[in-house]
Design a protein around this motif. Structure first.
Motif, mmCIF file in Angstrom:
data_model
loop_
_atom_site.group_PDB
_atom_site.id
_atom_site.type_symbol
_atom_site.label_atom_id
_atom_site.label_comp_id
_atom_site.label_asym_id
_atom_site.label_seq_id
_atom_site.Cartn_x
_atom_site.Cartn_y
_atom_site.Cartn_z
ATOM 1 N N VAL A 300 -27.784 15.743 37.107
ATOM 2 C CA VAL A 300 -26.395 15.712 36.674
ATOM 3 C C VAL A 300 -26.070 14.278 36.266
ATOM 4 O O VAL A 300 -26.157 13.358 37.089
ATOM 5 N N ARG A 301 -25.707 14.096 34.992
ATOM 6 C CA ARG A 301 -25.523 12.753 34.442
ATOM 7 C C ARG A 301 -24.104 12.587 33.911
ATOM 8 O O ARG A 301 -23.512 13.536 33.403
ATOM 9 N N VAL A 302 -23.612 11.368 34.006
ATOM 10 C CA VAL A 302 -22.304 11.047 33.457
ATOM 11 C C VAL A 302 -22.469 10.791 31.965
ATOM 12 O O VAL A 302 -23.164 9.864 31.553
ATOM 13 N N THR A 303 -21.851 11.625 31.135
ATOM 14 C CA THR A 303 -21.933 11.447 29.692
ATOM 15 C C THR A 303 -21.114 10.247 29.268
ATOM 16 O O THR A 303 -21.607 9.334 28.597
ATOM 17 N N ASN A 308 -10.472 9.199 28.321
ATOM 18 C CA ASN A 308 -9.364 9.929 28.956
ATOM 19 C C ASN A 308 -9.862 11.210 29.614
ATOM 20 O O ASN A 308 -9.656 11.413 30.807
ATOM 21 N N VAL A 309 -10.487 12.102 28.859
ATOM 22 C CA VAL A 309 -11.197 13.251 29.408
ATOM 23 C C VAL A 309 -12.645 12.819 29.627
ATOM 24 O O VAL A 309 -13.317 12.395 28.689
ATOM 25 N N VAL A 310 -13.130 12.887 30.869
ATOM 26 C CA VAL A 310 -14.483 12.419 31.154
ATOM 27 C C VAL A 310 -15.488 13.538 30.897
ATOM 28 O O VAL A 310 -15.134 14.728 30.863
ATOM 29 N N GLY A 311 -16.745 13.160 30.712
ATOM 30 C CA GLY A 311 -17.794 14.132 30.418
ATOM 31 C C GLY A 311 -18.969 14.004 31.361
ATOM 32 O O GLY A 311 -19.318 12.907 31.806
ATOM 33 N N VAL A 312 -19.571 15.125 31.685
ATOM 34 C CA VAL A 312 -20.789 15.196 32.497
ATOM 35 C C VAL A 312 -21.737 16.157 31.817
ATOM 36 O O VAL A 312 -21.302 17.164 31.235
ATOM 37 N N HIS A 313 -23.046 15.850 31.837
ATOM 38 C CA HIS A 313 -24.012 16.826 31.355
ATOM 39 C C HIS A 313 -25.089 17.047 32.410
ATOM 40 O O HIS A 313 -25.473 16.135 33.137
ATOM 41 N N ALA A 314 -25.516 18.299 32.515
ATOM 42 C CA ALA A 314 -26.577 18.692 33.432
ATOM 43 C C ALA A 314 -27.829 18.961 32.613
ATOM 44 O O ALA A 314 -27.788 19.690 31.619
ATOM 45 N N VAL A 315 -28.935 18.356 33.032
ATOM 46 C CA VAL A 315 -30.172 18.365 32.249
ATOM 47 C C VAL A 315 -31.290 18.954 33.097
ATOM 48 O O VAL A 315 -31.485 18.551 34.250
ATOM 49 N N ILE A 316 -32.035 19.889 32.520
ATOM 50 C CA ILE A 316 -33.195 20.441 33.208
ATOM 51 C C ILE A 316 -34.352 20.543 32.230
ATOM 52 O O ILE A 316 -34.187 20.915 31.067
ATOM 53 N N GLU A 317 -35.521 20.152 32.694
ATOM 54 C CA GLU A 317 -36.722 20.283 31.874
ATOM 55 C C GLU A 317 -37.054 21.764 31.707
ATOM 56 O O GLU A 317 -36.820 22.581 32.601
#
Length: 324
Positions: A300-303, A308-317
């Motif tokens: 789980v990474r901070v995009t 103002n609106v924050v983003g996160v992305h979840a990455v899986i191989e």
């Protein structure tokens, strides 16, 4: 879940040119009612260019004192970003998914990193660096590197900070805040060879792009990347029927990437992980298996934390599949 592609009409698979210019670029505004500057068929490719911030007016000679005049030159802008588009994709309709394959990206020769002065600044250390500063970069497109103050060589990893579709709501909105429609996601995974899936909210999708980044770390902690225009972008558009996406998804050769946006990192992380669980369930896992897999194999990474609106992305191989 199987998503049925929209058949390409006769003539689909053509290539269109869309250079950035006064008639093809809007600054600082995403307007769902904006008329398309280009219409394409599913399966078509578009070769385009993008301008840097404020209509490409930030040059190697720009200093901090120039920014009030730059902003004043665009009184209707709700953000600094220059967007090429919108592109109307025939056959795309609400409930569909617009698929965008990133085939080529060439950044301009000049880039900059801006620490925005208070009170506009939203960098993570805005209280430590309140005055703001601009730092210019020469981008070597042969070696795909740049240098910071002659002290550090940084590899370039270009991507478009903004790729999105017309939002569901009416009225113009700022280019700054991302959302389910994509927009200013600042997702560093969207390099050449990646595939972005965007939920469609309006007929034709209304795709636009801009905010070129020569390189950016996840989080974009001082509020900007190495900001630049893109001299050459090549994208392929297709449309998939099926259950609509709740939030954009990206795919690389080796990874699945889900996204989430919210007022807090917890809220954004919830949506990113929840959508990755949904994605893995669509691929054949039971929901509880998918949740376990996310905990043992996904990151789980901070995009970004600065829009103002924050983003996160979840990455899986992409793992070895053991079921039919």
């Amino acid at each position: 879940m199987t998503r049925e592609p929209v058949p390409s009409p006769a003539g689909g698979g053509r290539t269109h040119d869309l250079p950035a210019g006064p008639d093809t670029v809007r600054v600082g505004v995403i307007d769902p009612a904006a008329p398309p500057v280009l219409t394409v068929d599913p399966g078509d490719e578009v070769t385009l260019s993008t301008w840097g911030h404020w209509g490409g007016r930030v040059t190697r000679d720009t200093v901090m004192a120039d920014f009030p005049a730059l902003r004043a030159a665009f009184p209707d802008a709700l953000g600094p970003h220059s967007l090429t588009g919108p592109v109307h994709v025939r056959g795309a309709r609400p409930g569909d998914t617009l698929v965008v394959d990133v085939l080529a990206l060439t950044p301009a020769a000049h880039g900059f990193n801006l620490v925005v002065a208070r009170p506009r600044g939203r960098g993570v250390l805005r209280d430590r660096f309140p005055a703001g500063t601009i730092r210019h970069f020469e981008l070597d497109r042969d070696s795909m590197t740049t240098t910071l103050g002659g002290k550090v060589r940084v590899p370039l990893r270009p991507f478009l900070g903004i790729m999105g579709v017309a939002p569901a709501g009416d009225g113009p909105r700022s280019t700054v805040e991302p959302g389910p429609f994509g927009g200013n996601m600042d997702l560093s995974e969207l390099v050449v060879g990646s595939r972005l899936r965007l939920p469609v909210f309006r007929d034709g999708a209304g795709f636009y792009c801009g905010d070129g980044h020569a390189v950016q770390g996840d989080g974009e902690v001082n509020q900007t990347a190495v900001e630049t225009g893109m001299d050459h972008v090549r994208l392929r558009f297709t449309v998939e029927r099926g259950t609509p996406l709740r939030t954009p998804r990206a795919e690389t050769e080796s990874r699945l990437v889900s996204t989430g946006f919210g007022a807090s990192l917890e809220e954004a992380a919830h949506d990113a992980v929840d959508d990755l669980v949904n994605w893995l369930t669509e691929e054949g896992l039971d929901p509880d298996e998918a949740y376990s897999l996310c905990s043992i194999a996904a990151d789980v990474r901070v995009t970004q934390m600065v829009n103002n609106v924050v983003g996160v992305h979840a990455v899986i191989e992409k793992l070895t599949r053991l079921w039919p």
